[in-house]
Design a protein around this motif. Structure first.
Motif, PDB file in Angstrom:
ATOM      1  N   ARG A  39       0.838  -1.195   0.000  1.00 50.57           N
ATOM      2  CA  ARG A  39       0.000   0.000   0.000  1.00 50.57           C
ATOM      3  C   ARG A  39       0.879   1.254   0.000  1.00 50.57           C
ATOM      4  O   ARG A  39       0.639   2.192  -0.752  1.00 50.57           O
ATOM      5  CB  ARG A  39      -0.924  -0.016   1.216  1.00 50.57           C
ATOM      6  N   GLY A 102      -8.447  11.612  -0.680  1.00 50.95           N
ATOM      7  CA  GLY A 102      -8.122  10.304  -1.249  1.00 50.95           C
ATOM      8  C   GLY A 102      -6.835   9.739  -0.685  1.00 50.95           C
ATOM      9  O   GLY A 102      -6.748   8.557  -0.358  1.00 50.95           O
ATOM     10  N   SER A 105      -7.420   8.603   2.921  1.00 42.46           N
ATOM     11  CA  SER A 105      -8.171   7.349   2.966  1.00 42.46           C
ATOM     12  C   SER A 105      -7.295   6.166   2.586  1.00 42.46           C
ATOM     13  O   SER A 105      -7.336   5.124   3.222  1.00 42.46           O
ATOM     14  CB  SER A 105      -9.361   7.401   2.016  1.00 42.46           C
ATOM     15  N   LEU A 106      -6.516   6.357   1.540  1.00 42.50           N
ATOM     16  CA  LEU A 106      -5.703   5.248   1.044  1.00 42.50           C
ATOM     17  C   LEU A 106      -4.576   4.873   2.001  1.00 42.50           C
ATOM     18  O   LEU A 106      -4.214   3.709   2.104  1.00 42.50           O
ATOM     19  CB  LEU A 106      -5.127   5.610  -0.321  1.00 42.50           C
ATOM     20  N   ILE A 123     -16.332   7.547  -3.364  1.00 44.26           N
ATOM     21  CA  ILE A 123     -15.209   6.611  -3.269  1.00 44.26           C
ATOM     22  C   ILE A 123     -14.469   6.541  -4.595  1.00 44.26           C
ATOM     23  O   ILE A 123     -13.239   6.642  -4.648  1.00 44.26           O
ATOM     24  CB  ILE A 123     -15.701   5.206  -2.856  1.00 44.26           C
ATOM     25  N   ASP A 126     -12.673  10.019  -5.414  1.00 45.20           N
ATOM     26  CA  ASP A 126     -11.478  10.242  -4.587  1.00 45.20           C
ATOM     27  C   ASP A 126     -10.326   9.348  -5.028  1.00 45.20           C
ATOM     28  O   ASP A 126      -9.175   9.775  -5.068  1.00 45.20           O
ATOM     29  CB  ASP A 126     -11.783   9.987  -3.110  1.00 45.20           C
ATOM     30  N   THR A 127     -10.638   8.105  -5.360  1.00 45.46           N
ATOM     31  CA  THR A 127      -9.593   7.158  -5.749  1.00 45.46           C
ATOM     32  C   THR A 127      -9.033   7.492  -7.123  1.00 45.46           C
ATOM     33  O   THR A 127      -7.814   7.522  -7.319  1.00 45.46           O
ATOM     34  CB  THR A 127     -10.145   5.721  -5.731  1.00 45.46           C
ATOM     35  N   CYS A 131      -5.069   8.873  -9.412  1.00 48.41           N
ATOM     36  CA  CYS A 131      -4.446   8.168 -10.541  1.00 48.41           C
ATOM     37  C   CYS A 131      -4.403   8.990 -11.823  1.00 48.41           C
ATOM     38  O   CYS A 131      -3.737   8.598 -12.774  1.00 48.41           O
ATOM     39  CB  CYS A 131      -5.231   6.894 -10.840  1.00 48.41           C
ATOM     40  N   THR A 158     -12.538   3.189   3.151  1.00 46.48           N
ATOM     41  CA  THR A 158     -11.085   3.116   3.012  1.00 46.48           C
ATOM     42  C   THR A 158     -10.664   1.821   2.342  1.00 46.48           C
ATOM     43  O   THR A 158      -9.856   1.819   1.420  1.00 46.48           O
ATOM     44  CB  THR A 158     -10.414   3.233   4.390  1.00 46.48           C
ATOM     45  N   SER A 161     -11.724   1.750  -1.318  1.00 45.54           N
ATOM     46  CA  SER A 161     -10.846   2.620  -2.085  1.00 45.54           C
ATOM     47  C   SER A 161      -9.503   1.935  -2.348  1.00 45.54           C
ATOM     48  O   SER A 161      -8.946   2.038  -3.444  1.00 45.54           O
ATOM     49  CB  SER A 161     -10.622   3.930  -1.322  1.00 45.54           C
ATOM     50  N   GLN A 162      -8.989   1.216  -1.362  1.00 44.49           N
ATOM     51  CA  GLN A 162      -7.724   0.502  -1.533  1.00 44.49           C
ATOM     52  C   GLN A 162      -7.851  -0.592  -2.580  1.00 44.49           C
ATOM     53  O   GLN A 162      -6.949  -0.786  -3.408  1.00 44.49           O
ATOM     54  CB  GLN A 162      -7.272  -0.077  -0.195  1.00 44.49           C
ATOM     55  N   MET A 165      -7.971   1.084  -5.948  1.00 39.70           N
ATOM     56  CA  MET A 165      -6.645   1.569  -6.295  1.00 39.70           C
ATOM     57  C   MET A 165      -5.757   0.434  -6.791  1.00 39.70           C
ATOM     58  O   MET A 165      -5.045   0.575  -7.791  1.00 39.70           O
ATOM     59  CB  MET A 165      -5.992   2.253  -5.088  1.00 39.70           C
TER      60      MET A 165
END
Length: 171
Positions: A39, A102, A105-106, A123, A126-127, A131, A158, A161-162, A165
């Motif tokens: 992460r 973002g 959260s990540l 979600i 933000d993610t 990128c 969270t 979102s991970q 991602m």
């Protein structure tokens, strides 16, 4: 003794599994560390892009602020122009806020977060915001379907979102 009483024999073998349990614990701890490291690695890869993504709206805010200073020096500043400049600044600030939100959260694990109703669009937005520059740098155009802002789910935002991602990074 009774004549019909039978003799029972109990045989047992004992194996010491202390070392195996210790090894399993070490492996589990290492797996957690690898997940956290992965992460953080993803965050590191995005850092340069995020800096670029934040610098763009900051430049917009800086130019708009200079224009506002010039306008306030005028006797009768054009109200439409002032409104346009402040709206531009507001949009830039909101973009920076989405990027920071973002990242926040990540970077958290989120396992202890309670399940909450969260907008799916929030979600995703933000993610994806994190990128954008990376995709641009690689010539990738990301098109998102229209997601109703009313659509929400009970989740740990969270963690969702991970996952998103990771999917985007591995795509």
């Amino acid at each position: 003794r009774f004549p019909y009483e039978s003799r029972r024999v109990l045989r047992a073998s004992i194996i010491d599994i202390t070392e195996r349990k210790r090894s399993e614990k070490i492996i589990a701890e290492q797996q957690l560390k690898m997940i956290a490291s992965s992460r953080l690695s993803a965050l590191g890869v995005m850092a340069a892009g995020v800096v670029h993504e934040i610098n763009n709206p900051l430049a917009t805010i800086s130019v708009a602020a200079e224009q506002l200073v010039e306008l306030t020096a005028q006797e009768n500043p054009d109200r439409e122009w002032v409104t346009s400049i402040t709206e531009s600044m507001t949009r830039a600030i909101e973009r920076i806020d989405r990027i920071v939100h973002g990242l926040r959260s990540l970077s958290r694990e989120g396992k202890q977060d309670p399940f909450q109703h969260t907008s799916l669009w929030t979600i995703v937005e933000d993610t994806v915001e994190l990128c954008k520059s990376r995709f641009k740098a690689h010539g990738i155009s990301l098109e998102l379907p229209t997601i109703s802002s009313d659509l929400s789910l009970e989740c740990r935002a969270t963690q969702l979102s991970q996952v998103l991602m990771n999917l985007l990074n591995n795509a």
